[in-house]
Design a protein around this motif. Sequence first.
Motif, short mmCIF file in Angstrom:
data_model
loop_
_atom_site.label_atom_id
_atom_site.label_comp_id
_atom_site.label_asym_id
_atom_site.label_seq_id
_atom_site.Cartn_x
_atom_site.Cartn_y
_atom_site.Cartn_z
N UNK A 106 -0.25 -11.31 45.63
CA UNK A 106 -0.14 -12.76 45.74
C UNK A 106 0.09 -13.40 44.37
N UNK A 107 -0.59 -12.90 43.35
CA UNK A 107 -0.43 -13.46 42.00
C UNK A 107 0.99 -13.24 41.48
N UNK A 108 1.54 -12.07 41.74
CA UNK A 108 2.92 -11.81 41.32
C UNK A 108 3.89 -12.75 42.01
N UNK A 109 3.74 -12.90 43.32
CA UNK A 109 4.66 -13.74 44.07
C UNK A 109 4.53 -15.20 43.67
N UNK A 110 3.28 -15.67 43.50
CA UNK A 110 3.07 -17.06 43.11
C UNK A 110 3.61 -17.36 41.73
N UNK A 111 3.42 -16.43 40.80
CA UNK A 111 3.92 -16.63 39.45
C UNK A 111 5.44 -16.69 39.43
N UNK A 112 6.09 -15.79 40.16
CA UNK A 112 7.55 -15.78 40.17
C UNK A 112 8.12 -17.06 40.80
N UNK A 113 7.49 -17.54 41.87
CA UNK A 113 7.95 -18.79 42.50
C UNK A 113 7.78 -19.96 41.55
N UNK A 114 6.68 -19.99 40.79
CA UNK A 114 6.44 -21.06 39.84
C UNK A 114 7.47 -21.04 38.72
N UNK A 115 7.75 -19.84 38.18
CA UNK A 115 8.75 -19.73 37.11
C UNK A 115 10.14 -20.10 37.62
N UNK A 116 10.44 -19.73 38.84
CA UNK A 116 11.74 -20.05 39.42
C UNK A 116 11.93 -21.56 39.52
N UNK A 117 10.87 -22.23 39.97
CA UNK A 117 10.96 -23.69 40.10
C UNK A 117 11.00 -24.37 38.74
N UNK A 118 10.29 -23.80 37.78
CA UNK A 118 10.19 -24.43 36.46
C UNK A 118 11.48 -24.30 35.65
N UNK A 119 12.09 -23.14 35.69
CA UNK A 119 13.23 -22.88 34.81
C UNK A 119 14.58 -22.89 35.52
N UNK A 120 14.59 -22.87 36.83
CA UNK A 120 15.87 -22.80 37.53
C UNK A 120 16.00 -23.89 38.59
N UNK A 121 15.05 -24.78 38.62
CA UNK A 121 15.11 -25.83 39.63
C UNK A 121 15.91 -27.03 39.15
N UNK A 122 16.40 -27.81 40.08
CA UNK A 122 17.14 -29.02 39.74
C UNK A 122 16.16 -30.16 39.46
N UNK A 123 16.67 -31.25 38.90
CA UNK A 123 15.83 -32.41 38.62
C UNK A 123 15.28 -32.98 39.92
N UNK A 124 16.07 -32.90 40.96
CA UNK A 124 15.63 -33.42 42.25
C UNK A 124 14.39 -32.70 42.75
N UNK A 125 14.28 -31.41 42.40
CA UNK A 125 13.13 -30.63 42.84
C UNK A 125 11.83 -31.20 42.27
N UNK A 126 11.86 -31.65 41.02
CA UNK A 126 10.65 -32.18 40.39
C UNK A 126 10.28 -33.57 40.91
N UNK A 171 5.50 -0.70 45.99
CA UNK A 171 5.74 -1.34 44.70
C UNK A 171 7.23 -1.66 44.52
N UNK A 172 8.10 -0.76 44.99
CA UNK A 172 9.53 -1.01 44.93
C UNK A 172 9.91 -2.22 45.78
N UNK A 173 9.35 -2.31 46.95
CA UNK A 173 9.62 -3.47 47.83
C UNK A 173 9.14 -4.77 47.17
N UNK A 174 7.98 -4.71 46.51
CA UNK A 174 7.47 -5.91 45.86
C UNK A 174 8.38 -6.34 44.71
N UNK A 175 8.84 -5.40 43.90
CA UNK A 175 9.73 -5.75 42.78
C UNK A 175 11.03 -6.34 43.29
N UNK A 176 11.54 -5.83 44.40
CA UNK A 176 12.77 -6.38 44.97
C UNK A 176 12.52 -7.78 45.54
N UNK A 177 11.36 -7.97 46.17
CA UNK A 177 11.01 -9.29 46.69
C UNK A 177 10.93 -10.32 45.57
N UNK A 178 10.33 -9.94 44.44
CA UNK A 178 10.25 -10.84 43.30
C UNK A 178 11.63 -11.23 42.79
#
Length: 341
Positions: A106-126, A171-178
Amino acid sequence: MGAEADERPHGAAVVVDGFGLKGPRGWAFREVSFRAGPGTLVAIEGPSGSGRTCLLLALTGRMKAKEGTAEVGGLALPRKMTAVRRISALGHVPGVSELDPAFTVAEHLGERALLQRRFDGSVRTFLRRPSERRASARARIDEAVAAAGLDLAALPKGERTSVRDLERLEALRLSIALALIGRPRLLAVDDTDLKLSDADRAEAWALLRSVADSGTTVLAVCSEAPEGALRITTLDAATAVTDTVKAAAGTAPGTEARTDETEAAAAKAEAEVAAASGADKADTADADADADTAAADTKADDAQVSGKADEADEAAKADSDLTEDTTEEGAADALAETGRA
């Protein structure tokens, strides 16, 4: 709905021509050429050390090639490496994008989603409400987990399972999901079939085929390419580079054979000369280096007078340590033996 559809991944075509990468220790790979359409499963095959990972990182904009050309999604490498990194994502690549064994799933998935939104999201997202942002992140996570075939409920502690407790395939499935959380156009995975049983290996390739079928181009490093994948190998190029280096250093197989023959002929000539001139050597045992050189020249002249010109040449080579004259071939062999070529 339309915006979400526009965000869905579509594969990036990969066009490679004479691609090569050189590092401090020489060429990692060279003369790699292939074409892969969008949504293709590309298997980069070969043993460890043949430049597979370097090719994977070069095609995703993480390493800079030294020769040849390549395009990923219409973006030229290495000129547009940054743009290629934006449309590509790395799964498991040792030393580059590894899972933290102390983190939970869960920590891996949550961190990746947060980074995705922070660095790759549009202004509209914020500008969205926090609840809407959380719902959007959860939707991305669920989509990526489903695409990777990772059953969170089947894990020992569900989402709270630590990475260190995951099996290799999980672990391979998790890395691909991230990697898929970013909805990339190109997915790269290293060591795809490493430490997997036959059954797990088949599942891993089935997973990557499904990702490719969904529209994302997949580059997967492996020891043996599966059926139906576009097979690319760096082994032939690596072997050619190695043979070229050995030939330049005078250590190619043919050169080694010639060196052995030369040493054998020199040893035989030395034995014959020693038997013929044993008395002379005994009388001149205490002579200086110049006298030894003169004796060697005298032995060569005597052999020529008796019609043994070939033996004289070999005797001169055998006593090469007593003279400063060296042929080009002998110099090459000497450099090869000392490793300075």
